[in-house]
Write a protein that holds these residues in place. Structure first.
Motif, PDB file in Angstrom:
ATOM      1  N   ALA A 172      -4.459   4.364   4.215  1.00 28.58           N
ATOM      2  CA  ALA A 172      -5.623   3.681   4.793  1.00 28.58           C
ATOM      3  C   ALA A 172      -6.549   3.205   3.685  1.00 28.58           C
ATOM      4  CB  ALA A 172      -6.366   4.611   5.750  1.00 28.58           C
ATOM      5  N   ARG A 173      -6.711   4.041   2.652  1.00 29.31           N
ATOM      6  CA  ARG A 173      -7.556   3.650   1.514  1.00 29.31           C
ATOM      7  C   ARG A 173      -6.984   2.427   0.809  1.00 29.31           C
ATOM      8  NH1 ARG A 173      -9.053   3.955  -3.827  1.00 29.31           N
ATOM      9  NH2 ARG A 173     -11.136   4.852  -4.242  1.00 29.31           N
ATOM     10  N   ASP A 174      -5.677   2.398   0.649  1.00 26.84           N
ATOM     11  CA  ASP A 174      -5.027   1.262  -0.007  1.00 26.84           C
ATOM     12  C   ASP A 174      -5.256  -0.023   0.786  1.00 26.84           C
ATOM     13  OD1 ASP A 174      -3.408  -0.221  -1.761  1.00 26.84           O
ATOM     14  OD2 ASP A 174      -1.598   0.221  -0.604  1.00 26.84           O
ATOM     15  N   ILE A 175      -5.088   0.059   2.100  1.00 24.60           N
ATOM     16  CA  ILE A 175      -5.273  -1.132   2.959  1.00 24.60           C
ATOM     17  C   ILE A 175      -6.724  -1.612   2.882  1.00 24.60           C
ATOM     18  CG2 ILE A 175      -5.251  -1.942   5.348  1.00 24.60           C
ATOM     19  CD1 ILE A 175      -2.901   0.050   5.796  1.00 24.60           C
ATOM     20  N   ILE A 176      -7.662  -0.683   2.954  1.00 25.89           N
ATOM     21  CA  ILE A 176      -9.080  -1.051   2.869  1.00 25.89           C
ATOM     22  C   ILE A 176      -9.403  -1.650   1.507  1.00 25.89           C
ATOM     23  CG2 ILE A 176     -11.400  -0.054   2.725  1.00 25.89           C
ATOM     24  CD1 ILE A 176     -10.604   1.791   5.043  1.00 25.89           C
ATOM     25  N   SER A 177      -8.842  -1.084   0.449  1.00 30.28           N
ATOM     26  CA  SER A 177      -9.084  -1.604  -0.894  1.00 30.28           C
ATOM     27  C   SER A 177      -8.646  -3.054  -1.004  1.00 30.28           C
ATOM     28  CB  SER A 177      -8.336  -0.749  -1.923  1.00 30.28           C
ATOM     29  OG  SER A 177      -8.475  -1.294  -3.215  1.00 30.28           O
ATOM     30  N   TRP A 191     -13.398   3.098   8.274  1.00 32.92           N
ATOM     31  CA  TRP A 191     -13.895   3.754   7.061  1.00 32.92           C
ATOM     32  C   TRP A 191     -13.499   5.237   7.059  1.00 32.92           C
ATOM     33  CZ3 TRP A 191     -15.046   1.363   2.883  1.00 32.92           C
ATOM     34  CH2 TRP A 191     -15.791   0.183   2.853  1.00 32.92           C
ATOM     35  N   LEU A 192     -13.647   5.885   8.209  1.00 32.03           N
ATOM     36  CA  LEU A 192     -13.351   7.318   8.278  1.00 32.03           C
ATOM     37  C   LEU A 192     -11.860   7.606   8.131  1.00 32.03           C
ATOM     38  CD1 LEU A 192     -15.764   8.275  11.204  1.00 32.03           C
ATOM     39  CD2 LEU A 192     -15.984   8.983   8.814  1.00 32.03           C
ATOM     40  N   ALA A 193     -11.014   6.589   8.371  1.00 29.62           N
ATOM     41  CA  ALA A 193      -9.567   6.795   8.334  1.00 29.62           C
ATOM     42  C   ALA A 193      -9.063   7.202   6.960  1.00 29.62           C
ATOM     43  CB  ALA A 193      -8.856   5.512   8.785  1.00 29.62           C
ATOM     44  N   VAL A 194      -9.841   6.958   5.904  1.00 26.80           N
ATOM     45  CA  VAL A 194      -9.355   7.235   4.546  1.00 26.80           C
ATOM     46  C   VAL A 194      -9.376   8.722   4.221  1.00 26.80           C
ATOM     47  CG1 VAL A 194     -10.212   4.984   3.808  1.00 26.80           C
ATOM     48  CG2 VAL A 194     -11.594   7.000   3.355  1.00 26.80           C
ATOM     49  N   ASP A 195     -10.051   9.526   5.019  1.00 24.00           N
ATOM     50  CA  ASP A 195     -10.198  10.950   4.712  1.00 24.00           C
ATOM     51  C   ASP A 195      -9.691  11.774   5.890  1.00 24.00           C
ATOM     52  OD1 ASP A 195     -11.087  13.595   4.176  1.00 24.00           O
ATOM     53  OD2 ASP A 195     -12.698  12.811   2.902  1.00 24.00           O
ATOM     54  N   ASN A 221       6.461  -3.002   4.194  1.00 22.24           N
ATOM     55  CA  ASN A 221       7.392  -3.479   3.168  1.00 22.24           C
ATOM     56  C   ASN A 221       6.994  -4.816   2.564  1.00 22.24           C
ATOM     57  OD1 ASN A 221      10.041  -2.158   5.207  1.00 22.24           O
ATOM     58  ND2 ASN A 221       9.101  -1.180   3.438  1.00 22.24           N
ATOM     59  N   ASN A 222       6.541  -5.760   3.395  1.00 18.88           N
ATOM     60  CA  ASN A 222       6.378  -7.142   2.934  1.00 18.88           C
ATOM     61  C   ASN A 222       4.942  -7.521   2.574  1.00 18.88           C
ATOM     62  OD1 ASN A 222       9.174  -7.806   3.272  1.00 18.88           O
ATOM     63  ND2 ASN A 222       8.813  -7.853   5.486  1.00 18.88           N
ATOM     64  N   VAL A 223       3.960  -6.836   3.154  1.00 16.66           N
ATOM     65  CA  VAL A 223       2.573  -7.121   2.803  1.00 16.66           C
ATOM     66  C   VAL A 223       2.078  -6.114   1.763  1.00 16.66           C
ATOM     67  CG1 VAL A 223       0.202  -7.318   3.644  1.00 16.66           C
ATOM     68  CG2 VAL A 223       2.097  -8.180   5.033  1.00 16.66           C
ATOM     69  N   LEU A 224       2.275  -4.832   2.056  1.00 15.91           N
ATOM     70  CA  LEU A 224       1.855  -3.809   1.089  1.00 15.91           C
ATOM     71  C   LEU A 224       2.866  -3.659  -0.044  1.00 15.91           C
ATOM     72  CD1 LEU A 224       0.545  -1.027   3.528  1.00 15.91           C
ATOM     73  CD2 LEU A 224      -0.715  -2.916   2.476  1.00 15.91           C
TER      74      LEU A 224
END
Length: 899
Positions: A819-824, A841-845, A801-804
């Motif tokens: 996961a992709r959003d956090i990595i981005s 890295w693998l977490a995005v898929d 809620n507060n960081v993303l």
């Protein structure tokens, strides 16, 4: 040839300048000839050298400030010293006007990570000229990108009269330093006005002018064959900072279709291909040194190396060796390889036994030929100082069935007088150790090949330097004077472990190490530079102070920082706390404590393990009065009731308010985290207030300047030992002085959003990351991103809620899109390097990541006997063929502006 060197430097009273001419390198350090300089005003210092020189020769040198005979109070940055070409002088003289070169803010641009991996420009010697008199211009332009060169453009015809395409071409004769010789007789005026211009080699229409006012130089009167050299301030161009992305994965975790149950140096090259394919620039690995002491799975801990030089035999790429001649044996090993390679995790013992057996066969089959080769002889000559002791150590370890050399019937330390016998092939002693030499030659050759392959792909290989070494390893056996064996290195309590961490490593005898200029460390770093272009200093806090635990302790709570300024009784009482030595330094054991800790078992504990002391207090019986004795008493007892009892006894022993200094019994240290224990609970509130004041002053203020000086006695020598890019793991209980030193030495920090360095925030603010830093999400010591997401629901909800800044309930488990959003977001941060674990890295898929997130954990720091056996669940070849996934990663990196 006469060379007159000049430098402007305002010295203080009693200081002098010394010219240090570099004559080569030995054991990783520069060999220099010092010359005392002279001055008439204390501001401009000079020295006249007379040298014979041939075409193409040059000298490298640096300046230092000394007080008295040899007390060096300051010196220049030695990673990129001054360079002066000599061969162009034809019997005349060279007069050079230098500028003091301190460590620059952009020192990272001089690292081999940038010069040899990212930019990859070839150095070019200054060509000879036929000028009667020469004006030589030197300038550093570290910002230039790999496809650019420097041109000198000015108001004279010889400088192109401001036409870039007619300007004076410059030559990069040293890393990031450009030089040009101008015919002084063709200069028409008394002053030249000029600028430096960056020109794209591939597209000369792409030019970039220096971002500053025009430079001017008054042209001196030169005699025939004279060369006047001006070293100028750095050129500056409006070029953005380079930011790179990368992957962190242990070599042992790599999996390919051809590996032998564990990742190897051949797999490392395949992983380099994937990194390059996805437009990443960094591949970071864990330590690759040999850690073999028992030949069991407990040797899987990669940070407990037995040699700072030797590589682990498990990483040998057997596919790169000649095949086994015997067909039946060859087929047996191929069947075993397929079986071990299909396992979901590493079977450390079977893999290493099989690989050692295979290498023994290859040694018998090929060893004689290999060891007669020029390549092996060159390797042996270079590595002999460490290879010979290592070979004998391994032979004796295997012969006597233990790495504990104190239990060997002889050879309790390396005997230097035996070196010759172990180095000459005709000797029987040599035959005992030759196999270990052979294996190290194979490993060094394969790792060096992987390093060169990475450079050819524009990929930075980043290594890891453990803070400690195994107490029963070859380093301690060979050079015991460098180690304190009555202590154990570890870490104070943190998020990983409430009892602190006890790594079991011996602490360093820094006094002895500093006597010889930290030669042991310099050799270690220099050897590592053969394989890597960047490195991570594991637990950089250890160079300021190490958490030293007595050898009779199991947990870390009874440790103390070493070195540290212990407190006297008088200093403690100056705060207003009445110091009761026995009460504060002996375990606080009373009936109410026993009842609280052990409940219905309190009477049994009192009768079995304790004896009365006085005033209702107890002491441990002599046979149980240390944690090591308790550990021995409970050896082999693994059921929960026994381990809970054992841990309770550990806690009793560590329940003290102050720890007596390990070296001075009249000084004391507040026991770490004692606020959670019974002795603290028993204090009056007024005494708690006073103790907390002592505690906070001691841990966060008292030692700051002291630890700063300690680090500055060690780290500068190590940082300047190589041109590798220096990064540090600076997490944990970090005193203020750590940031002072890292800023001064330009060391990259480590930034984890989940472990912010600002105590006022729960999560780090990515946009505030310093440029000179490495950003990551998880490491080998922490949960992966997917594990962290499910570990604490309330924390995850706060982050969601507060960081993303997303509404509603956080989804569980972590979906790939999130996961992709956090990595981005991490990739977009200002950090120079954003290096993510392969698991993250693998977490995005969701279609290719491992279904069980918990199976991706590499290490659990609170467990000192953790089995390090994680392997990628998919082969690198399959990863290379996952085109949609790879495009996704490439898009992420491109969108972030990283390269």
């Amino acid at each position: 040839m006469n060379i007159l060197l000049n430098i402007a430097y305002n010295t203080a009273f009693g200081e002098e300048l010394v010219l240090n001419v570099i004559n080569g390198r030995e054991n990783g350090a520069d060999v220099v000839t010092p010359y005392r300089m002279s001055t008439s005003d204390g501001k401009v210092w000079t020295y006249s050298l007379k040298l014979d020189a041939k075409t193409g020769e040059y000298i490298d040198y640096y300046y230092s400030v000394v007080r008295g005979e040899s007390n060096v109070v300051r010196k220049e940055w030695t990673v990129a010293p001054h360079r002066l070409e000599l061969g162009a002088a034809k019997g005349g003289r060279i007069v050079a006007y230098d500028r003091w070169i301190g460590i620059p803010d952009n020192s990272y641009l001089y690292s081999s990570a940038f010069t040899d991996c990212i930019k990859r420009r070839r150095l070019s010697a200054l060509p000879p000229s036929d000028h009667v008199a020469t004006l030589r211009i030197k300038v550093r332009a570290p910002q230039l990108r790999g496809h650019e060169r420097l041109v000198l453009v000015g108001n004279e015809v010889t400088l192109g009269t401001w036409d870039v395409f007619k300007g004076q071409q410059m030559y990069e004769h040293n890393y990031n330093e450009w030089v040009a010789d101008i015919n002084a007789l063709k200069i028409s005026g008394k002053t030249i006005e000029f600028k430096f211009v960056a020109v794209d080699v591939a597209d000369t229409a792409e030019i970039l002018w220096e971002d500053r006012f025009n430079r001017t130089i008054d042209v001196p009167v030169l005699e025939k064959d004279d060369i006047m050299v001006y070293e100028l301030d750095d050129a500056f161009f409006p070029i953005y900072n380079i930011r790179c992305a990368g992957t962190q994965v242990p070599v042992f975790s790599l999996r390919s279709r051809s590996s032998f149950g564990v990742g190897d140096f051949g797999d490392l090259k395949k992983m380099i291909d994937w990194v390059a394919l996805t437009q990443q620039r960094v591949l970071q690995v864990l330590p690759i040194n040999d850690s073999t002491t028992t030949h069991t799975w407990t040797d899987s801990y990669p940070y407990s190396c037995i040699s700072i030089f030797a590589l682990h035999p498990q990483y040998a790429d057997l596919n790169a060796l000649p095949p086994i001649a015997d067909k039946a044996e060859r087929e047996r090993f191929e069947a075993l390889r397929q079986e071990l390679n299909a396992l979901p995790q590493i079977d450390y013992e079977r893999v290493n036994n099989a690989k050692n057996e295979y290498l023994r066969i290859i040694y018998e089959q090929e060893g004689k030929t290999v060891m007669a080769s020029a390549e092996f002889k060159a390797f042996f000559k270079e590595a002999e100082s460490w290879l010979v002791p290592y070979g004998q150590y391994c032979y004796l370890r295997d012969k006597y069935g233990t790495a504990d050399f104190s239990k060997w019937p002889d050879h309790h330390a390396f005997d230097e007088s035996e070196r010759h016998a172990l180095s000459v092939q005709r000797n029987a002693a040599y035959k005992n150790v030759a196999y270990y030499y052979f294996v190290q030659f194979i490993l060094n050759s394969q790792m060096a090949d992987a390093h060169e392959y990475a450079r050819s792909k524009g990929v930075i290989l980043k290594g890891d330097i453990p803070i400690g070494v195994n107490r029963y390893g070859c380093d301690v056996w060979q050079e015991p004077r460098y180690f304190n064996l009555n202590g154990q290195a570890g870490a104070p309590p943190d998020d990983f472990s409430v009892n602190g961490q006890n790594w079991g490593f011996p602490t360093y005898n820094w006094d002895e190490m500093i006597k010889d200029g930290c030669r042991w460390w310099v050799r270690r770093f220099s050897n590592m530079a053969k394989f890597f272009d960047a490195y991570r200093i594991d637990h950089v806090l250890g160079f300021f102070r190490i958490w030293e635990i007595p050898y009779n302790a199991v947990h870390g709570l009874l440790g103390q920082f070493s070195p540290a300024l212990g407190m006297t009784r008088e200093e403690i009482e100056a705060y207003g706390l009445h110091f009761q030595e026995e009460l504060f330094t002996e375990p606080f054991i009373t009936d109410w404590v026993l009842d609280r800790m052990f409940g219905e078992r309190a009477a049994m504990v009192r009768d079995t393990y304790l004896e009365p002391a006085h005033d209702g207090r107890y002491r441990m019986k002599p046979e149980y009065d240390t944690q090591r004795k308790v550990e021995a008493a409970f050896e082999g007892k693994t059921d929960k009731a026994d381990t809970d009892l054992r841990d309770g006894l550990y806690a009793l022993i560590s329940d003290v308010l102050f720890v007596r200094d390990h070296r001075d019994p009249n000084k004391f240290h507040p026991r770490i985290s004692v606020q959670f224990d019974f002795i603290y609970e028993s204090l009056y509130d007024s005494d708690k207030f006073l103790f907390n004041k002592i505690y906070n002053d001691y841990y966060y203020r008292r030692n700051n300047q002291f630890w700063y000086r300690e680090a500055m006695n060690k780290l500068p020598k190590l940082v300047e030992a190589t041109r590798m890019l220096v990064c540090a793991e600076d997490l944990g209980m970090v005193p203020d002085c750590v940031q002072w030193v890292m800023n001064e030495l330009k060391i990259l920090s480590l930034e984890l959003q989940s472990m912010p360095k600002d105590p006022s925030v729960r999560f780090g603010v990515l946009s505030r990351n310093p440029y000179r830093s490495v950003c990551t999400i998880s490491s080998h010591d922490t949960p992966t991103l997917r594990q962290w997401w499910d570990e604490d629901a309330s924390r995850t909800q706060d982050y969601y809620n507060n960081v993303l800044q997303k509404y509603g309930a956080a989804p569980h488990p972590l979906p790939g899109w999130l996961a992709r959003d956090i990595i981005s977001r991490h990739l977009l941060c200002p950090s120079m390097l954003c290096i993510l674990t392969v698991q993250d890295w693998l977490a995005v898929d969701e279609s290719i990541r491992l279904a069980d997130a918990n199976a991706e954990r590499i290490n659990i720091p609170s467990n000192p006997r953790h089995y390090w056996r994680y392997r990628m669940h998919m082969c690198i070849e399959d990863l290379m063929e996952a085109h949609d996934y790879n495009q996704n990663i490439t898009d992420l990196i491109k969108e972030s502006g990283r390269m």
